[in-house]
Motif scaffolding. Structure first.
Motif: not given
Length: 425
Positions: A87-91, A243-246, A268-269, A274-279
């Motif tokens: 996948i990509q590094p920012d993923e 469905s990349e957020n699955m 992940a997508s 972004e959501y995981i890092l925020q939390n």
């Protein structure tokens, strides 16, 4: 010699007496062997000792790995794991030493907060169900059991989970929030999911909007043959289906370098990253970046990992061959009393004995000094409905000890089989 299933009562009794005499000989040896977990042996751990000599603490962009910050992981570490996951590094988020810890965190995050596509946190749902392809990894099942989720067993096949069953359960029941997967060289069968299976996962139409696939690619580099299995990229397939957020993808270097001091990563997508890092932000300022940097400088890239894993294979392959050879030798005259998998990689061999005998086999081995993974451990709640499956972990013992342990296992299996067959008389 007659096959066991063809023997009459007196013949079975005679064979039982012969086996019991052999078993008593094992009892006198005073064995103390442990095959209960897929632990790398000391020789494997020694392969990475030079990594500890690395003193450079500056990253390629000038980041001082000794200091605070960079929660998402060192840039070179994100790139390194992006190669392994395809996948990509920012993923990628690079964490601490254990992917299991990151899986626990994401289950807890869904339970406490939910995800961007959740209507409510999972703790506010009347019931949460999780699919568990079985036999599977006991530590996966234990996480969701700990949070009080209902675990639903799904049969495994050589192509992966029974996707007819997965599709039915996921599409019809909004309480089904996720599924555990070990898609390559699965624990314990050693199966790799087929292209069709991966595509069907990506095309799922869950009743739960926040359904998640926990895709533990723990053995993606652990090959044991010159013709390794190949796994289709789930995140890329999900992108094609919208469905990349699955999916959440996981891998680590736990069995590449040091099992207790490796580096783990989530794929992940970008939305989920972004959501995981925020939390994660309130939990920690950063993970161990020095360890991340050491690993990248030591292993370098995917090709460097592949070269390093050849050294692991040289240690592991003879052990797997020893177990498989002895299983065949010891049961050759008995008839169809068991079958087992012959994986191209990973850490386990799955043995399927006569239904109703697995617990007895494990107990006989333990009494004679060989500890195996508990019978039923590879099933939700530790219950194998058939009482048949035994997970064999060949990695840790030396070959000579492994040979003794496998012969005892076979002897115990034959003895338990005879006992079971005699019940019909």
């Amino acid at each position: 010699m007659k096959k066991y299933c063809e023997m009459e009562k007196e013949e079975l009794a005679q064979e039982k007496a012969r086996l019991e005499a052999r078993y008593q000989e094992f009892m006198k040896k005073g064995l103390k062997l442990d095959m209960s977990r897929g632990k790398p042996c000391p020789e494997q751990l020694d392969l990475s000792m030079d990594m500890l000599k690395i003193q450079d603490y500056k990253g390629e962009t000038g980041i001082d790995a000794r200091n605070y910050g960079v929660l998402e992981g060192m840039p070179e570490a994100r790139r390194f794991f992006s190669q392994l996951l395809g996948i990509q590094p920012d993923e990628v988020i690079v964490g601490g030493n254990a992917s299991l810890q990151m899986m626990y965190y994401l289950i807890e995050l869904g339970y406490r907060n939910g995800y961007p596509d959740s209507e409510r946190p999972w703790k506010e749902c009347k019931k949460v169900k999780f699919l568990c392809p079985s036999p599977g990894y006991d530590r996966h099942f234990r996480i969701t059991e700990y949070f009080g989720f209902e675990l639903i067993s799904v049969p495994m096949t050589p192509q992966g989970p029974d996707m007819d069953e997965v599709e039915k359960l996921v599409s019809q029941d909004a309480e089904v929030k996720g599924i555990w997967c070990v898609p390559m060289y699965s624990n314990p069968d050693g199966y790799t999911y087929s292209d069709e299976t991966v595509k069907r996962f990506a095309a799922l139409k869950p009743a739960a909007k926040d359904f998640k696939i926990f895709w533990d690619d723990a053995y993606c580099v652990h090959h044991l043959t010159d013709e390794p299995d190949r796994l289709l990229n789930l995140l890329e397939e999900c992108k094609k289906c919208g469905s990349e957020n699955m999916p959440f993808l996981f891998c680590s270097t736990s069995k590449v370098t040091f099992s207790g001091a490796g580096v783990a990563a989530i794929g992940a997508s970008r939305t989920n990253v972004e959501y995981i890092l925020q939390n994660m932000f309130p939990m920690t300022i950063s993970f161990d970046k020095l360890n991340q940097l050491r690993h990248v400088k030591f292993l370098k890239d995917a090709q460097g990992v592949a070269e390093h894993m050849k050294k692991h294979r040289a240690i592991l392959e003879p052990k797997f061959k020893t177990v498989l050879r002895i299983l065949k030798e010891e049961t050759a005259d008995c008839g169809e009393i068991a079958h087992w998998t012959d994986p191209k990689g990973g850490y386990f061999i799955s043995l399927y004995a006569l239904p109703g005998t697995a617990k007895r086999i494990v107990a006989l081995c333990k009494d004679a000094g060989v500890v195996l993974t508990g019978a039923g451990a590879a099933y939700p709640y530790g219950i194998d409905p058939q009482d048949s499956n035994i997970r064999i972990a060949p990695s840790f013992p030396p070959v000579d000890e492994l040979e003794q342990a496998t012969r005892l296992l076979c002897l115990s299996m034959k003895l338990a089989t005879i006992e079971k067959l005699m019940e019909k008389f």
